[in-house]
Design a protein around this motif. Structure first.
Motif, PDB file in Angstrom:
ATOM      1  N   MET A   1      57.620  15.896  43.877  1.00 48.61           N
ATOM      2  CA  MET A   1      58.438  16.077  42.680  1.00 48.61           C
ATOM      3  C   MET A   1      57.810  15.269  41.564  1.00 48.61           C
ATOM      4  O   MET A   1      56.976  14.409  41.792  1.00 48.61           O
ATOM      5  CB  MET A   1      59.858  15.594  43.011  1.00 48.61           C
ATOM      6  CG  MET A   1      60.937  16.260  42.204  1.00 48.61           C
ATOM      7  SD  MET A   1      61.106  17.984  42.497  1.00 48.61           S
ATOM      8  CE  MET A   1      60.958  18.662  40.906  1.00 48.61           C
ATOM      9  N   PHE A   2      58.205  15.563  40.392  1.00 43.28           N
ATOM     10  CA  PHE A   2      57.777  14.921  39.151  1.00 43.28           C
ATOM     11  C   PHE A   2      57.594  13.408  39.322  1.00 43.28           C
ATOM     12  O   PHE A   2      56.553  12.845  39.040  1.00 43.28           O
ATOM     13  CB  PHE A   2      58.872  15.222  38.127  1.00 43.28           C
ATOM     14  CG  PHE A   2      58.459  15.022  36.708  1.00 43.28           C
ATOM     15  CD1 PHE A   2      59.130  14.103  35.922  1.00 43.28           C
ATOM     16  CD2 PHE A   2      57.417  15.724  36.144  1.00 43.28           C
ATOM     17  CE1 PHE A   2      58.770  13.909  34.616  1.00 43.28           C
ATOM     18  CE2 PHE A   2      57.047  15.527  34.835  1.00 43.28           C
ATOM     19  CZ  PHE A   2      57.733  14.610  34.069  1.00 43.28           C
ATOM     20  N   CYS A   3      58.697  12.770  39.774  1.00 48.15           N
ATOM     21  CA  CYS A   3      58.745  11.310  39.798  1.00 48.15           C
ATOM     22  C   CYS A   3      57.834  10.730  40.873  1.00 48.15           C
ATOM     23  O   CYS A   3      57.153   9.748  40.636  1.00 48.15           O
ATOM     24  CB  CYS A   3      60.197  10.896  40.051  1.00 48.15           C
ATOM     25  SG  CYS A   3      60.621   9.381  39.230  1.00 48.15           S
ATOM     26  N   ASN A   4      57.855  11.355  42.051  1.00 48.62           N
ATOM     27  CA  ASN A   4      57.077  10.817  43.179  1.00 48.62           C
ATOM     28  C   ASN A   4      55.603  10.781  42.865  1.00 48.62           C
ATOM     29  O   ASN A   4      54.920   9.787  43.054  1.00 48.62           O
ATOM     30  CB  ASN A   4      57.293  11.708  44.415  1.00 48.62           C
ATOM     31  CG  ASN A   4      58.558  11.303  45.142  1.00 48.62           C
ATOM     32  OD1 ASN A   4      58.968  10.151  45.034  1.00 48.62           O
ATOM     33  ND2 ASN A   4      59.147  12.223  45.857  1.00 48.62           N
ATOM     34  N   PHE A   6      54.057  10.835  40.022  1.00 48.09           N
ATOM     35  CA  PHE A   6      53.718   9.894  38.962  1.00 48.09           C
ATOM     36  C   PHE A   6      53.663   8.474  39.499  1.00 48.09           C
ATOM     37  O   PHE A   6      52.779   7.685  39.160  1.00 48.09           O
ATOM     38  CB  PHE A   6      54.782  10.016  37.863  1.00 48.09           C
ATOM     39  CG  PHE A   6      54.338   9.461  36.549  1.00 48.09           C
ATOM     40  CD1 PHE A   6      54.733   8.206  36.140  1.00 48.09           C
ATOM     41  CD2 PHE A   6      53.516  10.192  35.708  1.00 48.09           C
ATOM     42  CE1 PHE A   6      54.333   7.691  34.938  1.00 48.09           C
ATOM     43  CE2 PHE A   6      53.110   9.682  34.506  1.00 48.09           C
ATOM     44  CZ  PHE A   6      53.527   8.426  34.124  1.00 48.09           C
ATOM     45  N   ARG A   7      54.658   8.162  40.363  1.00 43.52           N
ATOM     46  CA  ARG A   7      54.704   6.795  40.890  1.00 43.52           C
ATOM     47  C   ARG A   7      53.497   6.503  41.756  1.00 43.52           C
ATOM     48  O   ARG A   7      52.891   5.447  41.654  1.00 43.52           O
ATOM     49  CB  ARG A   7      55.985   6.635  41.722  1.00 43.52           C
ATOM     50  CG  ARG A   7      57.146   6.302  40.840  1.00 43.52           C
ATOM     51  CD  ARG A   7      58.215   5.586  41.520  1.00 43.52           C
ATOM     52  NE  ARG A   7      57.955   5.445  42.933  1.00 43.52           N
ATOM     53  CZ  ARG A   7      58.880   5.393  43.834  1.00 43.52           C
ATOM     54  NH1 ARG A   7      60.097   5.456  43.465  1.00 43.52           N
ATOM     55  NH2 ARG A   7      58.604   5.270  45.093  1.00 43.52           N
ATOM     56  N   ARG A  10      50.522   5.873  39.621  1.00 38.70           N
ATOM     57  CA  ARG A  10      50.551   4.582  38.918  1.00 38.70           C
ATOM     58  C   ARG A  10      50.225   3.441  39.841  1.00 38.70           C
ATOM     59  O   ARG A  10      49.511   2.511  39.482  1.00 38.70           O
ATOM     60  CB  ARG A  10      51.930   4.384  38.295  1.00 38.70           C
ATOM     61  CG  ARG A  10      51.979   4.833  36.860  1.00 38.70           C
ATOM     62  CD  ARG A  10      52.963   4.056  36.049  1.00 38.70           C
ATOM     63  NE  ARG A  10      52.679   2.648  36.075  1.00 38.70           N
ATOM     64  CZ  ARG A  10      53.504   1.731  36.555  1.00 38.70           C
ATOM     65  NH1 ARG A  10      54.647   2.059  37.041  1.00 38.70           N
ATOM     66  NH2 ARG A  10      53.188   0.463  36.540  1.00 38.70           N
TER      67      ARG A  10
END
Lengths: 593, 187
Positions: A1-4, A6-7, A10
């Motif tokens: 998903m979007f958030c996973n 990206f994290r 990072r």
């Protein structure tokens, strides 16, 4: 998903960076966090944030925009008052409190201006009368123009030209209001221009952007559903009517145009009748100042006219056979015109009284026997209008809306059902407060404390309207969309501002200022202060200002502005052509595929 | 801030702040709400990233979503398999996209997913009919429904294939002035 994703990215990057870059990133993050918290704190300071959130949740974005408009007006009036206070009232207060300063009163006629303050033993109810009519003891306070008898103040180091400051502050607050309103409406205007140009998005809008996701209340949800249903049905009806209009025969068209012509004449007749009655009422009240009721006669007539005419207009429009959307807009325009022009008629009748002397021409340019300080009288009229407006709003809420709710809820007769529960009619409410604001803009020149009074008035109106909304009203079945409503409010406010500038500029530039009171004693008109002050400036600045105000500059400025406007219009036309071509291309491309 | 919380590590909170539109406080509050939905399922300690999902039936009963006619579709569009069971990341994602600060483009992407009932990447007539019926709770007559859907496709369809692709939808949304203010849930 979007958030996973990206994290993970990072965290991977973080391990690869050098310590310097890590430190920089962490400082950036801390700064961003601080900025977010500061913004959050600032927005929590915003006036009435919690109340407006509550209203939004229960009634949706249309009514929310009315209340945020009210908040905007409170802020605007507060700023106007601060402007007037710091440039006009503060120097005089300083002058009165510190006796060391020399002042210069250029007022040889001061003894001739009789004080209308009551003398001797004053009965209490006369104080109330004074408070309501703006006369008596109120005339000798900071409230009215007549109190500012000082022309220039000599402070130890500088010479403060109060007359110039008074004039410049008037111009400044009108200009400030204009800029603030235009800034606020810029976004809405762009959207409305795009939307109005081709009404081709009405159905899409309603289906995909129609449901307000903020609604959490079951009642609000069912109301929203019924209003959407109503909107869709209205739109379908509009399509049908458009088809019908396109199919009209010549004979039917002639008949419709004849009916419309007659009805418009009728409307003009009604408006003329109302304006004439306002004129008569004003003259009558100026001649008979004994009873409080006579003093309030113009206000009463204006309020009655503003109550009857919308009902009349909404009945007439049914016979004129326009499309539903146009009907709403046209009725609204007529109501706006009625409301705002009635103030103009009042002022015009006042001025006709002021500049009318028994033997044809007035020596001083105004009737100095009856109106030794005519600006204060005009200020009193504006003050009375404001007070009466507030009283009416409170009275209607208490004596009409609350009983209506009680009757409809407890009584089961046919009359109660036909009358129905109160609807919060946004257009009429907006007109009410724009009317009040127009009075404030006109009246501030004659009554410098009027913005403060209006701030307090709007402050209380917010709570009154909120309570009335929550207790008495159900949301209107005719929904008012948020985007167009923002634009509508600010457009009406701009019309009010334009209409307010007119009387102020006429009285400043044309009518002779009174020689018995006020800061402009010794000048012919209030405007004269400016050229006199300019002529005292050093030569360089003076020649620049004279060049700016010469005809050559004005004409060339006008020509340049027209050229810019034509260029922008031509550009817009060219863009539209390109858009159409691209649209055709898209269709061709998909066909080829 | 000052209070020591042990739900997330600092890095996790920073990461959430970066990829959503929420502040630290809001993310902790969201975690509280998520936990409330299923206290026995959701652990209080998220530092080692547990893999738990709250089922659809519990999420659509949240007060913010309860009255929304599209609540099932909203939750399904943010879940990984389309089944509607959301992990905490997906939960935060959902409210982040629906918050005030999300940009129009992002909202348009998810709005398209929500209104695409048969998940075929096109808004065909059946999708529109279902959307309309959900909105009006089936109070329009079938002829009215058909008329409205025809008019909608006529208005927004640019390439003439009688259904709305994402490009058509996005173009139409960019001209819908109310979209940003209505496609927004406050939590």
């Amino acid at each position: 998903m979007f958030c996973n994703f990206f994290r993970a990215q990072r965290l991977e990057e973080a391990s690869k960076l050098s310590s310097w870059k890590q430190w920089r990133q962490s400082t950036q993050r801390t700064l961003r966090r601080l900025r977010d918290e500061a913004q959050e704190w600032l927005s929590s300071l915003k006036l009435w944030r919690a109340d407006i959130h509550q209203i939004e949740g229960m009634f949706g974005t249309g009514i929310l925009s009315y209340f945020s408009f009210l908040r905007f007006l409170v802020m605007l009036n507060l700023i106007i008052f601060l402007l007037m206070f710091s440039f006009v009232m503060l120097p005089i207060i300083i002058m009165f409190t510190t006796n060391v300063i020399l002042f210069n009163i250029w007022n040889p006629f001061m003894e001739l201006y009789p004080s209308s303050a009551r003398r001797g033993l004053v009965i209490f109810h006369e104080h109330i009368t004074d408070l309501l009519s703006g006369g008596g003891f109120l005339e000798q306070t900071y409230l009215f123009y007549g109190f500012y008898q000082v022309n220039q103040i000599h402070f130890p180091n500088i010479k403060y030209n109060l007359a110039l400051a008074y004039l410049m502050t008037t111009i400044a607050y009108l200009f400030l209001s204009l800029i603030w309103i235009v800034k606020r409406s810029a976004l809405g205007f762009k959207r409305n221009l795009v939307q109005d140009e081709d009404r081709f998005q009405s159905f899409c809008n309603k289906i995909f952007a129609g449901w307000d996701f903020c609604i959490t209340n079951e009642n609000a949800a069912s109301l929203k559903r019924s209003s959407l249903l109503y909107e869709l049905r209205t739109d379908l009806e509009e399509e049908r009517i458009k088809q019908k209009i396109a199919d009209r025969t010549r004979k039917e068209k002639c008949r419709i145009y004849l009916i419309r012509f007659i009805l418009n004449i009728f409307v003009i007749g009604v408006l003329a009748g109302c304006f004439y009655s306002i004129y008569v009422a004003t003259i009558f009240s100026q001649e008979h100042v004994e009873y409080l009721m006579y003093e309030y006669l113009p206000s009463i007539v204006i309020t009655l006219a503003n109550f009857i005419t919308p009902l009349l207009f909404s009945v007439i429009i049914n016979f004129e056979d326009y499309s539903p959307a146009f009907e709403i807009r046209f009725t609204l325009m007529r109501c706006v015109f009625m409301r705002l022009t009635s103030i103009g008629v009042l002022l015009f009748s006042l001025w006709s009284q002021i500049t009318h002397c028994k033997d044809e021409t007035c020596i001083c340019g105004y009737n100095h026997e009856l109106y030794s300080c005519w600006e204060t009288r005009v200020g009193q009229e504006m003050y009375k209008l404001t007070v009466f407006d507030f009283i009416i709003i409170v009275a209607v809420t208490i004596f009409v809306e609350f009983p209506r709710k009680l009757i409809v809820r407890h009584c089961d007769c046919g009359l109660a059902k036909w009358w129905g529960q109160q609807e919060f009619s946004i257009p009429q409410n907006v007109l009410e407060i724009v009317y009040g604001q127009t009075i404030c803009w006109i009246g501030t020149f004659y009554c410098p404390m009027l913005p403060a009074i209006c701030t307090i008035k709007y402050f209380f109106i917010f709570y009154i309207k909120k309570v009335s909304l929550l207790k008495n009203c159900r949301p209107a079945t005719r929904p008012f969309r948020a985007s167009s409503s923002n634009f509508f409010f600010l457009a009406v406010l701009l019309i009010g501002l334009a209409l307010a500038c007119l009387p102020v500029s006429v009285s400043v530039a044309q009518i002779n200022c009174s020689q018995a009171c006020g800061p402009f004693v010794g000048y012919n008109t209030s405007w004269e202060v400016l050229p006199t002050a300019v002529s005292e400036l050093p030569t360089g600045v003076r020649s620049v200002i004279e060049a700016l105000s010469s005809e050559a500059f004005a004409v060339s400025f006008f020509v340049v502005t027209c050229l810019a406007m034509f260029y922008v219009i031509a550009l817009a036309g060219a863009h539209k052509k390109v858009i159409n071509q691209l649209r055709e291309q898209l269709v061709l491309v998909s066909l080829v595929k | 801030m000052g209070n020591k919380q042990t739900i997330f590590t600092d890095e996790q909170l920073d990461a959430y702040q970066d990829c959503t539109f929420f502040t630290r406080k809001e993310i902790l509050r969201l975690h509280g709400r998520y936990h409330e939905l299923a206290p026995h399922l959701v652990p209080m300690d998220y530092t080692n990233e547990p893999d738990c999902k709250v089922p659809l039936s519990l999420i659509v009963n949240m007060p913010e979503l309860k009255e929304n006619p599209f609540r099932n579709r909203i939750v399904e569009s943010f879940s990984e398999g389309g089944d509607g069971n959301l992990s905490f990341n997906e939960f935060v994602d959902m409210f982040s996209v629906l918050s005030e600060m999300a940009p129009r483009e992002l909202k348009a992407i998810y709005a398209f997913k929500i209104y695409d009932f048969n998940v075929d990447n096109f808004l065909c007539k059946e999708d529109l009919e279902k959307t309309l019926n959900r909105l009006t709770k089936e109070e329009l007559t079938p002829e009215e429904v058909e008329l409205v859907c025809d008019k909608t496709i006529e208005e927004a369809d640019l390439d003439g294939d009688n259904k709305l692709s994402f490009a058509d939808f996005e173009n139409m949304i960019s001209r819908a002035p109310d979209f940003l203010s209505t496609f927004h849930i406050r939590i």
